[in-house]
Design an enzyme around this catalytic site. Structure first.
Site, short mmCIF file in Angstrom:
data_model
loop_
_atom_site.label_atom_id
_atom_site.label_comp_id
_atom_site.label_asym_id
_atom_site.label_seq_id
_atom_site.Cartn_x
_atom_site.Cartn_y
_atom_site.Cartn_z
N THR A 179 4.95 -0.95 2.97
CA THR A 179 3.95 -1.60 4.04
C THR A 179 3.14 -2.74 3.27
O THR A 179 2.72 -2.45 2.11
CB THR A 179 2.86 -0.69 4.72
OG1 THR A 179 2.36 -0.07 3.51
CG2 THR A 179 3.63 0.25 5.60
N THR A 206 0.76 -1.21 -0.03
CA THR A 206 0.15 -0.01 0.18
C THR A 206 0.66 1.35 0.02
O THR A 206 0.41 2.26 -0.73
CB THR A 206 -0.85 0.16 1.21
OG1 THR A 206 -0.07 -0.17 2.37
CG2 THR A 206 -1.88 -1.19 1.11
N HIS A 207 1.98 1.19 0.49
CA HIS A 207 2.91 2.33 0.71
C HIS A 207 4.24 1.93 0.45
O HIS A 207 4.77 0.87 0.80
CB HIS A 207 2.98 3.13 2.01
CG HIS A 207 1.53 3.60 2.65
ND1 HIS A 207 0.50 2.72 2.66
CD2 HIS A 207 1.44 5.04 3.04
CE1 HIS A 207 -0.66 3.54 3.06
NE2 HIS A 207 -0.06 4.85 3.04
N ASN A 208 5.00 2.89 -0.34
CA ASN A 208 6.30 2.34 -0.83
C ASN A 208 7.18 3.51 -1.16
O ASN A 208 6.78 4.48 -1.69
CB ASN A 208 6.37 1.67 -2.12
CG ASN A 208 7.67 0.95 -2.53
OD1 ASN A 208 8.51 1.09 -1.79
ND2 ASN A 208 7.61 0.48 -3.78
#
Length: 329
Positions: free
Chosen positions: A131, A117-119
Site C-alpha cells: 500500500t 506502509t504495508h508490504n
C-alpha cells in the site's frame, strides 16, 4: 506440638501449579485489555483511568500490562488512524510480478519509501503487494515511475480503491482545510502515544498548545470522520491470528453492492474494497480475512462464496510480512 490440623476441604496448590494458575489469570486479563484497547480510547485527561475502571483494575496495573504487551511485540502502537482522503492524501494498492529469487531484494528497496506502509509477499504470479499513501497523487505517480524502472520488476498493477465497504470509515466525501497546526497534531497522534497517566497533556506540551485545545481537535477529527479510530494496533500473528488471506473476487457490476455489504458483515473480514479490473487481473472486489489457521480463512471464503454466489475468486495468503507501519503524515 503437632501444629494446626489441616481442614478437610483445604486445597493444597504446589508452587508450580500456583505459577501456572497466576499465568492463566494474567493471560485472561491481557486478553481483556487487548479487547478494550481495540475500542476507541477516550479523549480525556486520564484515558487509562477510564479504561482501567471499565476493566475493574487499577490504572497503574493497566499501564504496566500495556507496557509489557508492547515489549513483547503484541501491541505494535497505540495511536490514531486517519482517513487519508479526508485530509487531502492519496492512497493506492500496488502489486508487482517479481522472480521469486529477487522478491526479498525488491521488497527491501520498497521498504525504503516512507509512503509505503504495508508490504507483503503473497502466493500469486503477482507476488509482492504493498500500500502506498502520499500527500498527493503526483507523489504516488512519481514513486510508481521509479519502481517501474527496477530491473527485477516484470509487471506492475496499480489498483486504487473505487469504493470502501469496510474499514470503519465515515462515507462522507467532504474534505477539510487543515491548518499547519492540525497537520502537526495529526502527525504526532498517528505515532505511539506516551504510556503515562496524562498522555494528552504530554503531547500538548510537545506541540506547545493547551491540553484542552488538543482534546477538542481530536474530538473534531473523530466526529467529522477525518479520524477513523484511536486504538491499539496489534500484531495479529502474536495473538494467534497467523494467517492473513486476501480474497479477490470477480463480481458482476450489478451485484457489487450486495456482495460487498455481505462480505463486510463477516467479523473475520477486516477490510473490503471495490477496485477496477485490469486486462490480466480480472478481479474487482477485495476482502482481507484473518484466521488462526489456513482452514479458518478458507472456511470464511466458502461461506462468503455461498452467500454472494461469487464463484470466480482466488485466495492469496501472505507468506512474508516485510513492512507494516502507520502513515507518515
Amino acid at each position: 506440638d503437632a501444629g494446626p490440623v489441616p481442614m478437610r476441604n483445604t486445597l493444597i496448590i504446589s508452587p508450580r501449579s500456583l505459577i501456572a494458575f497466576m499465568s492463566q489469570k494474567r493471560s485472561l486479563l491481557d486478553r481483556r485489555i487487548l479487547d478494550k484497547l481495540q475500542e476507541d480510547i477516550p479523549f480525556s485527561e486520564r484515558p487509562w483511568r477510564k479504561l482501567a475502571g471499565d476493566l475493574h483494575i487499577d490504572e497503574l496495573l493497566l499501564l504496566k500490562r500495556i507496557k509489557l504487551l508492547k515489549e513483547k511485540g503484541i501491541i505494535r502502537r497505540i495511536g490514531a488512524t486517519f482517513n487519508p482522503r479526508k485530509i487531502g492524501f492519496s492512497s493506492t494498492l500496488v502489486a508487482l510480478k517479481v522472480a521469486a529469487k529477487n522478491a526479498d531484494k525488491v521488497a527491501t528497496k520498497l521498504n525504503s519509501y516512507p509512503e509505503i506502509t504495508h508490504n507483503y509477499k503473497r502466493n500469486s504470479e503477482y507476488n509482492l503487494w504493498f500500500t502506498l499513501v502520499a500527500r498527493n497523487r503526483k507523489t504516488i505517480l512519481s514513486i510508481l515511475h521509479e519502481i517501474k524502472k527496477y530491473r527485477d520488476v516484470e509487471r506492475i498493477l496499480e489498483l486504487p480503491a473505487t469504493r470502501i465497504f469496510k474499514i470503519n470509515v465515515n462515507f462522507s466525501r467532504k474534505r477539510y482545510m487543515l491548518s499547519k497546526l492540525d497537520r502537526k497534531i495529526i502527525s504526532l497522534v498517528s505515532c505511539d502515544i506516551p504510556l503515562v497517566q496524562k498522555p494528552f497533556q504530554e503531547l500538548a506540551h510537545r506541540l506547545g498548545i493547551q491540553e484542552r485545545f488538543l482534546l477538542s481537535r481530536l474530538k473534531f477529527y473523530r466526529k467529522n470522520g477525518l479520524m477513523r479510530k484511536f486504538t491499539a494496533t496489534l500484531n495479529h500473528r502474536k495473538i494467534g491470528y497467523k494467517y492473513n488471506a486476501m480474497a479477490v473476487w470477480n463480481i458482476p457490476v450489478q451485484s457489487i453492492e450486495k456482495a460487498g455489504t455481505i462480505m463486510a458483515s463477516f467479523a473475520e473480514v477486516s477490510h473490503c474494497y471495490q477496485r477496477r479490473k485490469k486486462p490480466d487481473w480480472n478481479y474487482n472486489l477485495y476482502s482481507m480475512i484473518h484466521g488462526t489457521t489456513k482452514k479458518d480463512c478458507l472456511d470464511v471464503v466458502r461461506q462468503i462464496s455461498k452467500k454472494t454466489a461469487g464463484s470466480d475468486y482466488r485466495v492469496l495468503f501472505s507468506s512474508k510480512e516485510y513492512k507494516k507501519t502507520g502513515v507518515k503524515y
